[in-house]
Design an enzyme around this catalytic site. Structure first.
Site, PDB file in Angstrom:
ATOM      1  N   ASN A  12     -60.449  48.860  44.849  1.00 30.51           N
ATOM      2  CA  ASN A  12     -59.934  48.666  43.356  1.00 30.51           C
ATOM      3  C   ASN A  12     -58.537  47.764  43.632  1.00 30.51           C
ATOM      4  O   ASN A  12     -57.852  48.134  44.165  1.00 30.51           O
ATOM      5  CB  ASN A  12     -59.437  49.986  42.709  1.00 30.51           C
ATOM      6  CG  ASN A  12     -59.312  49.820  41.159  1.00 30.51           C
ATOM      7  OD1 ASN A  12     -58.493  51.108  40.744  1.00 30.51           O
ATOM      8  ND2 ASN A  12     -59.562  49.174  40.611  1.00 30.51           N
ATOM      9  N   ASN A  67     -54.031  45.876  33.061  1.00 32.61           N
ATOM     10  CA  ASN A  67     -55.503  45.636  33.089  1.00 32.61           C
ATOM     11  C   ASN A  67     -55.782  44.112  33.228  1.00 32.61           C
ATOM     12  O   ASN A  67     -55.041  43.504  32.668  1.00 32.61           O
ATOM     13  CB  ASN A  67     -56.209  46.441  32.357  1.00 32.61           C
ATOM     14  CG  ASN A  67     -56.452  48.058  32.353  1.00 32.61           C
ATOM     15  OD1 ASN A  67     -56.458  48.417  33.436  1.00 32.61           O
ATOM     16  ND2 ASN A  67     -56.302  48.573  31.360  1.00 32.61           N
ATOM     17  N   CYS A  76     -52.363  54.587  36.907  1.00 31.49           N
ATOM     18  CA  CYS A  76     -53.386  53.892  37.608  1.00 31.49           C
ATOM     19  C   CYS A  76     -53.111  54.468  39.168  1.00 31.49           C
ATOM     20  O   CYS A  76     -52.307  54.526  39.793  1.00 31.49           O
ATOM     21  CB  CYS A  76     -53.002  52.192  37.876  1.00 31.49           C
ATOM     22  SG  CYS A  76     -54.039  51.462  39.052  1.00 31.49           S
ATOM     23  N   ASN A 164     -53.977  58.795  31.607  1.00 32.70           N
ATOM     24  CA  ASN A 164     -54.802  58.001  30.852  1.00 32.70           C
ATOM     25  C   ASN A 164     -56.023  58.503  30.497  1.00 32.70           C
ATOM     26  O   ASN A 164     -56.560  59.463  30.997  1.00 32.70           O
ATOM     27  CB  ASN A 164     -54.927  56.476  31.655  1.00 32.70           C
ATOM     28  CG  ASN A 164     -55.348  56.877  32.991  1.00 32.70           C
ATOM     29  OD1 ASN A 164     -55.499  57.750  33.649  1.00 32.70           O
ATOM     30  ND2 ASN A 164     -56.124  55.957  33.404  1.00 32.70           N
ATOM     31  N   ASN A 198     -61.987  55.452  29.928  1.00 36.20           N
ATOM     32  CA  ASN A 198     -62.328  54.970  30.958  1.00 36.20           C
ATOM     33  C   ASN A 198     -63.845  56.080  31.062  1.00 36.20           C
ATOM     34  O   ASN A 198     -63.492  57.021  31.085  1.00 36.20           O
ATOM     35  CB  ASN A 198     -61.421  55.193  32.050  1.00 36.20           C
ATOM     36  CG  ASN A 198     -60.315  54.450  32.078  1.00 36.20           C
ATOM     37  OD1 ASN A 198     -60.172  53.263  32.385  1.00 36.20           O
ATOM     38  ND2 ASN A 198     -59.369  54.885  31.828  1.00 36.20           N
ATOM     39  N   GLU A 216     -64.198  50.824  33.877  1.00 38.22           N
ATOM     40  CA  GLU A 216     -62.699  50.997  33.192  1.00 38.22           C
ATOM     41  C   GLU A 216     -62.504  50.092  32.090  1.00 38.22           C
ATOM     42  O   GLU A 216     -62.733  49.201  31.980  1.00 38.22           O
ATOM     43  CB  GLU A 216     -61.841  50.472  34.516  1.00 38.22           C
ATOM     44  CG  GLU A 216     -61.585  51.259  35.677  1.00 38.22           C
ATOM     45  CD  GLU A 216     -60.696  50.842  36.419  1.00 38.22           C
ATOM     46  OE1 GLU A 216     -59.381  50.582  36.047  1.00 38.22           O
ATOM     47  OE2 GLU A 216     -60.798  50.878  37.740  1.00 38.22           O
ATOM     48  N   ARG A 217     -61.572  50.982  31.062  1.00 42.41           N
ATOM     49  CA  ARG A 217     -61.352  50.443  30.079  1.00 42.41           C
ATOM     50  C   ARG A 217     -60.300  49.126  30.414  1.00 42.41           C
ATOM     51  O   ARG A 217     -59.641  49.307  31.470  1.00 42.41           O
ATOM     52  CB  ARG A 217     -60.107  51.182  29.143  1.00 42.41           C
ATOM     53  CG  ARG A 217     -59.553  50.971  28.196  1.00 42.41           C
ATOM     54  CD  ARG A 217     -58.493  52.069  27.724  1.00 42.41           C
ATOM     55  NE  ARG A 217     -57.530  52.181  28.627  1.00 42.41           N
ATOM     56  CZ  ARG A 217     -56.587  53.251  28.212  1.00 42.41           C
ATOM     57  NH1 ARG A 217     -56.204  53.511  26.733  1.00 42.41           N
ATOM     58  NH2 ARG A 217     -55.301  53.300  29.139  1.00 42.41           N
ATOM     59  N   CYS A 225     -61.828  53.993  40.715  1.00 44.01           N
ATOM     60  CA  CYS A 225     -60.735  54.314  39.673  1.00 44.01           C
ATOM     61  C   CYS A 225     -60.034  55.551  40.118  1.00 44.01           C
ATOM     62  O   CYS A 225     -60.741  56.492  40.212  1.00 44.01           O
ATOM     63  CB  CYS A 225     -61.200  54.329  38.499  1.00 44.01           C
ATOM     64  SG  CYS A 225     -59.998  54.754  37.112  1.00 44.01           S
ATOM     65  N   GLY A 226     -58.748  55.295  40.683  1.00 46.62           N
ATOM     66  CA  GLY A 226     -58.206  56.721  41.273  1.00 46.62           C
ATOM     67  C   GLY A 226     -57.916  57.926  40.186  1.00 46.62           C
ATOM     68  O   GLY A 226     -58.175  58.984  40.537  1.00 46.62           O
ATOM     69  N   THR A 227     -57.685  57.382  38.918  1.00 49.21           N
ATOM     70  CA  THR A 227     -57.524  58.545  37.994  1.00 49.21           C
ATOM     71  C   THR A 227     -59.017  59.028  37.793  1.00 49.21           C
ATOM     72  O   THR A 227     -58.992  60.289  37.644  1.00 49.21           O
ATOM     73  CB  THR A 227     -56.781  57.962  36.755  1.00 49.21           C
ATOM     74  OG1 THR A 227     -57.154  56.833  36.343  1.00 49.21           O
ATOM     75  CG2 THR A 227     -55.138  57.934  36.886  1.00 49.21           C
TER      76      THR A 227
HETATM   77  N1  LIG Z   1     -58.266  50.944  33.486  1.00 46.86           N
HETATM   78  C1  LIG Z   1     -57.511  51.936  33.462  1.00 46.86           C
HETATM   79  C2  LIG Z   1     -56.239  51.911  34.202  1.00 46.86           C
HETATM   80  C3  LIG Z   1     -56.418  51.370  35.731  1.00 46.86           C
HETATM   81  C4  LIG Z   1     -56.902  52.897  36.546  1.00 46.86           C
HETATM   82  C5  LIG Z   1     -56.926  52.495  37.963  1.00 46.86           C
HETATM   83  N2  LIG Z   1     -57.939  51.719  38.557  1.00 46.86           N
HETATM   84  C6  LIG Z   1     -56.738  53.681  38.696  1.00 46.86           C
HETATM   85  O1  LIG Z   1     -56.923  53.784  39.753  1.00 46.86           O
HETATM   86  O2  LIG Z   1     -56.404  54.905  38.251  1.00 46.86           O
HETATM   87  C7  LIG Z   1     -57.123  52.325  32.228  1.00 46.86           C
HETATM   88  O3  LIG Z   1     -56.887  51.391  31.383  1.00 46.86           O
HETATM   89  O4  LIG Z   1     -56.740  53.674  31.771  1.00 46.86           O
END
Ligand SMILES: N[C@@H](CCC[C@H](N)C(=O)O)C(=O)O
Length: 319
Positions: A12, A67, A76, A164, A198, A216-217, A225-227
Protein backbone atom coordinates in the site's frame (compact mmCIF):
# COMPACT_ATOMS: atom_id res chain seq x y z
CA UNK A 1 10.84 21.99 -4.91
CA UNK A 2 9.36 19.22 -2.75
CA UNK A 3 11.37 16.43 -1.14
CA UNK A 4 9.64 13.14 -0.45
CA UNK A 5 10.14 9.46 0.35
CA UNK A 6 8.26 6.86 -1.68
CA UNK A 7 7.40 4.11 0.80
CA UNK A 8 4.94 1.30 1.40
CA UNK A 9 3.34 -0.86 4.03
CA UNK A 10 2.32 -4.24 2.55
CA UNK A 11 2.48 -2.76 -0.95
CA UNK A 12 0.00 0.00 0.00
CA UNK A 13 2.21 2.81 -1.30
CA UNK A 14 2.60 6.40 -0.25
CA UNK A 15 4.47 9.61 -0.87
CA UNK A 16 5.73 10.84 2.50
CA UNK A 17 6.27 14.61 2.66
CA UNK A 18 7.70 16.15 5.82
CA UNK A 19 6.17 19.60 5.97
CA UNK A 20 8.44 20.48 8.89
CA UNK A 21 11.60 20.32 6.76
CA UNK A 22 10.88 23.24 4.50
CA UNK A 23 8.57 26.18 4.63
CA UNK A 24 6.18 24.68 2.14
CA UNK A 25 3.15 26.36 3.80
CA UNK A 26 0.69 24.18 1.93
CA UNK A 27 -2.93 25.31 1.93
CA UNK A 28 -5.74 22.73 2.11
CA UNK A 29 -6.23 23.21 -1.62
CA UNK A 30 -2.50 22.52 -2.19
CA UNK A 31 -2.73 19.20 -0.33
CA UNK A 32 -5.78 18.24 -2.38
CA UNK A 33 -4.05 19.26 -5.65
CA UNK A 34 -0.79 17.53 -4.72
CA UNK A 35 -2.64 14.29 -3.99
CA UNK A 36 -4.47 14.31 -7.31
CA UNK A 37 -1.37 15.34 -9.26
CA UNK A 38 1.28 13.14 -7.68
CA UNK A 39 -0.69 9.97 -6.83
CA UNK A 40 -1.98 9.49 -10.38
CA UNK A 41 -0.64 6.11 -11.62
CA UNK A 42 -0.24 7.20 -15.26
CA UNK A 43 0.74 10.86 -15.13
CA UNK A 44 2.08 11.28 -11.58
CA UNK A 45 4.58 9.52 -9.32
CA UNK A 46 1.88 6.94 -8.65
CA UNK A 47 0.71 6.01 -5.14
CA UNK A 48 -2.36 5.22 -3.06
CA UNK A 49 -1.99 8.43 -1.08
CA UNK A 50 0.17 11.12 0.49
CA UNK A 51 1.33 11.14 4.10
CA UNK A 52 1.95 14.68 5.32
CA UNK A 53 4.12 14.89 8.46
CA UNK A 54 3.53 18.00 10.55
CA UNK A 55 4.42 19.44 13.96
CA UNK A 56 2.19 18.48 16.86
CA UNK A 57 1.69 19.99 20.30
CA UNK A 58 0.28 16.66 21.58
CA UNK A 59 2.81 14.14 20.27
CA UNK A 60 6.21 13.76 18.59
CA UNK A 61 4.61 14.54 15.21
CA UNK A 62 1.29 14.64 13.41
CA UNK A 63 0.21 12.60 10.37
CA UNK A 64 -2.39 13.70 7.84
CA UNK A 65 -3.29 11.18 5.13
CA UNK A 66 -4.81 12.09 1.77
CA UNK A 67 -6.20 9.47 -0.62
CA UNK A 68 -5.28 9.58 -4.30
CA UNK A 69 -8.59 11.32 -5.09
CA UNK A 70 -7.62 14.22 -2.79
CA UNK A 71 -9.95 13.32 0.11
CA UNK A 72 -8.53 13.20 3.61
CA UNK A 73 -8.94 10.02 5.71
CA UNK A 74 -9.35 9.90 9.50
CA UNK A 75 -6.67 7.23 9.73
CA UNK A 76 -4.29 5.07 7.71
CA UNK A 77 -2.69 2.01 9.32
CA UNK A 78 -0.07 1.14 6.71
CA UNK A 79 0.77 4.82 6.34
CA UNK A 80 1.13 5.26 10.08
CA UNK A 81 3.78 2.50 10.12
CA UNK A 82 5.77 4.46 7.52
CA UNK A 83 5.46 7.67 9.54
CA UNK A 84 6.35 5.68 12.69
CA UNK A 85 9.60 4.50 11.07
CA UNK A 86 10.38 8.03 9.90
CA UNK A 87 9.91 9.59 13.35
CA UNK A 88 11.57 6.70 15.21
CA UNK A 89 14.66 7.02 13.00
CA UNK A 90 14.62 10.80 13.40
CA UNK A 91 14.35 10.77 17.20
CA UNK A 92 16.36 7.63 17.94
CA UNK A 93 13.55 6.55 20.29
CA UNK A 94 12.04 3.07 20.05
CA UNK A 95 8.51 4.21 20.83
CA UNK A 96 6.75 7.51 20.22
CA UNK A 97 3.24 8.95 19.97
CA UNK A 98 1.87 10.29 16.69
CA UNK A 99 -1.15 12.56 16.43
CA UNK A 100 -3.76 11.51 13.86
CA UNK A 101 -7.11 13.06 13.02
CA UNK A 102 -9.11 11.34 15.77
CA UNK A 103 -6.50 10.17 18.29
CA UNK A 104 -2.92 10.31 19.50
CA UNK A 105 -1.57 6.82 18.79
CA UNK A 106 1.35 4.89 20.25
CA UNK A 107 3.80 3.45 17.71
CA UNK A 108 6.97 1.45 18.26
CA UNK A 109 9.61 -0.70 16.61
CA UNK A 110 9.08 -4.39 17.43
CA UNK A 111 10.58 -7.79 16.58
CA UNK A 112 10.66 -8.47 12.83
CA UNK A 113 7.63 -10.26 11.37
CA UNK A 114 10.04 -11.70 8.78
CA UNK A 115 13.84 -11.99 8.80
CA UNK A 116 15.48 -8.72 7.78
CA UNK A 117 12.26 -6.68 7.73
CA UNK A 118 12.29 -3.80 10.21
CA UNK A 119 8.87 -3.99 11.78
CA UNK A 120 6.68 -1.32 13.32
CA UNK A 121 3.61 -1.70 15.50
CA UNK A 122 0.88 0.92 15.53
CA UNK A 123 -2.22 1.21 17.68
CA UNK A 124 -5.48 1.13 15.75
CA UNK A 125 -8.15 2.86 17.83
CA UNK A 126 -10.73 4.06 18.74
CA UNK A 127 -12.84 1.16 17.52
CA UNK A 128 -16.62 1.42 17.36
CA UNK A 129 -19.39 -0.83 16.06
CA UNK A 130 -21.96 1.98 16.27
CA UNK A 131 -23.40 2.45 12.78
CA UNK A 132 -23.44 6.19 13.33
CA UNK A 133 -19.66 6.18 13.96
CA UNK A 134 -18.92 5.37 10.29
CA UNK A 135 -21.43 6.99 9.57
CA UNK A 136 -23.82 4.39 8.15
CA UNK A 137 -27.57 4.87 7.94
CA UNK A 138 -28.95 1.58 9.20
CA UNK A 139 -32.21 0.73 11.04
CA UNK A 140 -30.36 -0.76 14.06
CA UNK A 141 -27.57 0.70 16.23
CA UNK A 142 -25.08 -1.81 14.86
CA UNK A 143 -24.75 -3.73 11.60
CA UNK A 144 -23.21 -7.11 12.40
CA UNK A 145 -23.21 -9.71 9.63
CA UNK A 146 -26.19 -8.14 7.89
CA UNK A 147 -27.47 -7.78 4.38
CA UNK A 148 -27.33 -4.25 3.04
CA UNK A 149 -30.05 -4.55 0.37
CA UNK A 150 -29.11 -1.33 -1.43
CA UNK A 151 -25.56 -2.63 -1.80
CA UNK A 152 -25.63 -6.36 -2.50
CA UNK A 153 -27.79 -9.43 -2.06
CA UNK A 154 -24.78 -11.76 -2.32
CA UNK A 155 -22.80 -10.76 0.76
CA UNK A 156 -23.37 -10.00 4.43
CA UNK A 157 -21.37 -7.21 6.04
CA UNK A 158 -20.18 -6.11 9.47
CA UNK A 159 -19.73 -2.36 9.86
CA UNK A 160 -17.18 -0.74 12.17
CA UNK A 161 -15.02 2.36 12.41
CA UNK A 162 -11.35 2.15 13.44
CA UNK A 163 -11.89 5.13 13.30
CA UNK A 164 -12.18 5.38 9.50
CA UNK A 165 -15.24 3.57 8.13
CA UNK A 166 -15.16 -0.09 7.12
CA UNK A 167 -17.50 -2.89 6.14
CA UNK A 168 -16.19 -6.44 6.08
CA UNK A 169 -17.69 -9.52 4.40
CA UNK A 170 -16.50 -13.03 5.19
CA UNK A 171 -16.25 -14.90 1.88
CA UNK A 172 -15.27 -18.41 0.82
CA UNK A 173 -13.90 -17.31 -2.51
CA UNK A 174 -14.38 -14.30 -4.76
CA UNK A 175 -13.38 -12.61 -7.99
CA UNK A 176 -11.56 -9.31 -7.69
CA UNK A 177 -14.13 -7.77 -10.08
CA UNK A 178 -16.86 -8.56 -7.52
CA UNK A 179 -15.02 -6.71 -4.77
CA UNK A 180 -14.39 -3.79 -7.13
CA UNK A 181 -18.06 -3.66 -8.12
CA UNK A 182 -19.32 -3.79 -4.50
CA UNK A 183 -16.70 -1.24 -3.40
CA UNK A 184 -17.57 1.15 -6.18
CA UNK A 185 -21.28 0.85 -5.48
CA UNK A 186 -20.84 1.34 -1.71
CA UNK A 187 -19.11 4.63 -2.44
CA UNK A 188 -22.01 5.78 -4.58
CA UNK A 189 -24.65 5.30 -1.89
CA UNK A 190 -24.61 8.55 0.11
CA UNK A 191 -27.98 7.64 1.68
CA UNK A 192 -26.34 4.61 3.31
CA UNK A 193 -22.69 5.71 3.65
CA UNK A 194 -22.71 9.53 3.66
CA UNK A 195 -18.90 9.72 3.90
CA UNK A 196 -18.13 6.65 1.79
CA UNK A 197 -16.69 3.42 3.15
CA UNK A 198 -13.77 1.00 2.76
CA UNK A 199 -15.01 -2.45 1.71
CA UNK A 200 -13.11 -5.66 2.52
CA UNK A 201 -13.50 -9.31 1.62
CA UNK A 202 -11.93 -11.65 4.18
CA UNK A 203 -11.19 -15.37 3.78
CA UNK A 204 -10.61 -17.45 6.91
CA UNK A 205 -7.58 -19.61 6.06
CA UNK A 206 -6.84 -21.32 9.39
CA UNK A 207 -7.05 -20.41 13.09
CA UNK A 208 -5.32 -17.03 13.46
CA UNK A 209 -4.70 -16.75 9.73
CA UNK A 210 -6.81 -14.79 7.23
CA UNK A 211 -6.58 -13.23 3.77
CA UNK A 212 -7.96 -9.72 3.28
CA UNK A 213 -8.37 -7.52 0.22
CA UNK A 214 -9.91 -4.07 0.24
CA UNK A 215 -11.61 -1.62 -2.08
CA UNK A 216 -10.50 1.63 -0.49
CA UNK A 217 -12.62 4.73 -0.35
CA UNK A 218 -10.86 7.44 -2.34
CA UNK A 219 -8.53 5.00 -4.09
CA UNK A 220 -10.08 1.74 -5.39
CA UNK A 221 -8.60 -1.77 -5.09
CA UNK A 222 -5.29 -1.69 -3.21
CA UNK A 223 -2.64 -4.28 -2.35
CA UNK A 224 -3.50 -3.86 1.31
CA UNK A 225 -5.24 -1.53 3.74
CA UNK A 226 -3.92 -1.50 7.31
CA UNK A 227 -7.08 -0.31 9.01
CA UNK A 228 -9.11 -2.81 6.95
CA UNK A 229 -6.83 -5.70 7.99
CA UNK A 230 -7.21 -4.56 11.61
CA UNK A 231 -11.00 -4.27 11.30
CA UNK A 232 -11.17 -7.68 9.59
CA UNK A 233 -9.01 -9.30 12.28
CA UNK A 234 -11.40 -8.02 14.91
CA UNK A 235 -14.41 -9.32 12.97
CA UNK A 236 -12.73 -12.72 12.52
CA UNK A 237 -12.03 -12.86 16.27
CA UNK A 238 -15.65 -12.08 17.11
CA UNK A 239 -16.90 -14.92 14.93
CA UNK A 240 -14.50 -17.33 16.61
CA UNK A 241 -11.84 -17.69 13.91
CA UNK A 242 -9.05 -16.15 15.95
CA UNK A 243 -7.97 -15.56 19.53
CA UNK A 244 -7.65 -12.37 21.54
CA UNK A 245 -4.11 -11.18 22.38
CA UNK A 246 -2.61 -13.56 19.79
CA UNK A 247 -0.92 -12.51 16.54
CA UNK A 248 -3.23 -13.08 13.59
CA UNK A 249 -1.34 -13.49 10.33
CA UNK A 250 -3.13 -11.36 7.74
CA UNK A 251 -2.06 -12.18 4.21
CA UNK A 252 -2.73 -9.56 1.59
CA UNK A 253 -1.89 -8.96 -2.07
CA UNK A 254 1.24 -7.03 -1.12
CA UNK A 255 2.65 -9.21 1.67
CA UNK A 256 1.52 -9.90 5.21
CA UNK A 257 1.10 -8.25 8.59
CA UNK A 258 0.27 -9.40 12.11
CA UNK A 259 -2.74 -8.02 13.94
CA UNK A 260 -3.19 -8.48 17.68
CA UNK A 261 -6.74 -7.85 18.91
CA UNK A 262 -7.23 -6.96 22.59
CA UNK A 263 -10.24 -6.22 24.73
CA UNK A 264 -10.30 -4.19 27.90
CA UNK A 265 -13.56 -3.33 29.67
CA UNK A 266 -15.72 -3.83 26.55
CA UNK A 267 -13.29 -1.72 24.48
CA UNK A 268 -11.43 -3.30 21.60
CA UNK A 269 -8.08 -2.16 20.26
CA UNK A 270 -5.76 -3.62 17.66
CA UNK A 271 -2.00 -3.57 17.19
CA UNK A 272 -1.05 -3.60 13.50
CA UNK A 273 2.50 -4.89 12.97
CA UNK A 274 4.37 -4.93 9.70
CA UNK A 275 6.92 -3.44 7.34
CA UNK A 276 7.52 0.21 6.51
CA UNK A 277 9.68 -0.08 3.42
CA UNK A 278 11.41 2.85 1.74
CA UNK A 279 11.54 2.54 -2.05
CA UNK A 280 13.27 5.78 -3.01
CA UNK A 281 13.86 9.33 -1.86
CA UNK A 282 13.55 12.15 -4.39
CA UNK A 283 13.04 15.84 -4.96
CA UNK A 284 10.59 17.19 -7.51
CA UNK A 285 9.70 20.56 -8.92
CA UNK A 286 5.97 21.12 -8.76
CA UNK A 287 3.87 23.84 -10.37
CA UNK A 288 0.42 23.67 -8.82
CA UNK A 289 -0.99 26.39 -11.06
CA UNK A 290 -0.11 24.43 -14.17
CA UNK A 291 -0.55 21.10 -12.31
CA UNK A 292 2.81 19.86 -13.60
CA UNK A 293 5.81 18.27 -11.92
CA UNK A 294 9.27 17.07 -12.87
CA UNK A 295 11.73 14.91 -11.00
CA UNK A 296 15.02 16.51 -9.99
CA UNK A 297 16.92 13.58 -8.43
CA UNK A 298 16.42 10.33 -6.62
CA UNK A 299 18.13 7.68 -4.51
CA UNK A 300 16.72 4.14 -4.28
CA UNK A 301 16.74 1.73 -1.34
CA UNK A 302 17.70 -1.39 -3.31
CA UNK A 303 18.63 -3.58 -0.33
CA UNK A 304 15.35 -3.23 1.51
CA UNK A 305 13.37 -3.61 -1.72
CA UNK A 306 15.18 -6.92 -2.34
CA UNK A 307 14.54 -8.17 1.21
CA UNK A 308 10.88 -7.24 0.90
CA UNK A 309 10.61 -9.40 -2.26
CA UNK A 310 11.45 -12.42 -0.08
CA UNK A 311 8.61 -11.54 2.31
CA UNK A 312 6.20 -11.21 -0.64
CA UNK A 313 7.17 -14.67 -1.87
CA UNK A 314 6.73 -16.12 1.60
CA UNK A 315 3.31 -14.46 1.95
CA UNK A 316 2.16 -15.84 -1.40
CA UNK A 317 3.19 -19.34 -0.26
CA UNK A 318 0.96 -19.03 2.83
CA UNK A 319 -2.36 -18.75 0.99
N1 LIG B 1 -8.81 4.88 2.00
C1 LIG B 1 -8.86 5.00 3.43
C2 LIG B 1 -7.64 5.62 4.00
C3 LIG B 1 -6.39 4.84 3.80
C4 LIG B 1 -6.36 3.59 4.66
C5 LIG B 1 -5.03 2.92 4.51
N2 LIG B 1 -4.72 2.39 3.25
C6 LIG B 1 -4.68 1.99 5.66
O1 LIG B 1 -3.64 1.36 5.54
O2 LIG B 1 -5.37 1.97 6.67
C7 LIG B 1 -10.05 5.84 3.85
O3 LIG B 1 -10.46 6.75 3.09
O4 LIG B 1 -10.56 5.62 4.95
Amino acid sequence: MIEFIKCHGSGNDFILIDERLETYSFSEQDRYDLSRLLCHRASGIGSDGILFVLDSDKAEARMRMFNSDGTEAEMCGNGLRCVARYIIEETGKQAVDIETDKAVLAVSQVDPIYTGIDTFSVAIEPVSFAAKSLPMNFPADEAANVEVPALSKDYRFTALSVPNPHIVAVVEDYQEEDLAAVGEKANQLPDVFPKGVNVSFMKLLAPNKVFVQTYERGVGLTNACGTAMSASSLVSTLIGGNDLDTPIMVINKGGLVNCVVSKEKERYSIQLQGNATYVYRAAIEVDLEEMTWKQANSETFDKEIATYTQLEQYAASQI
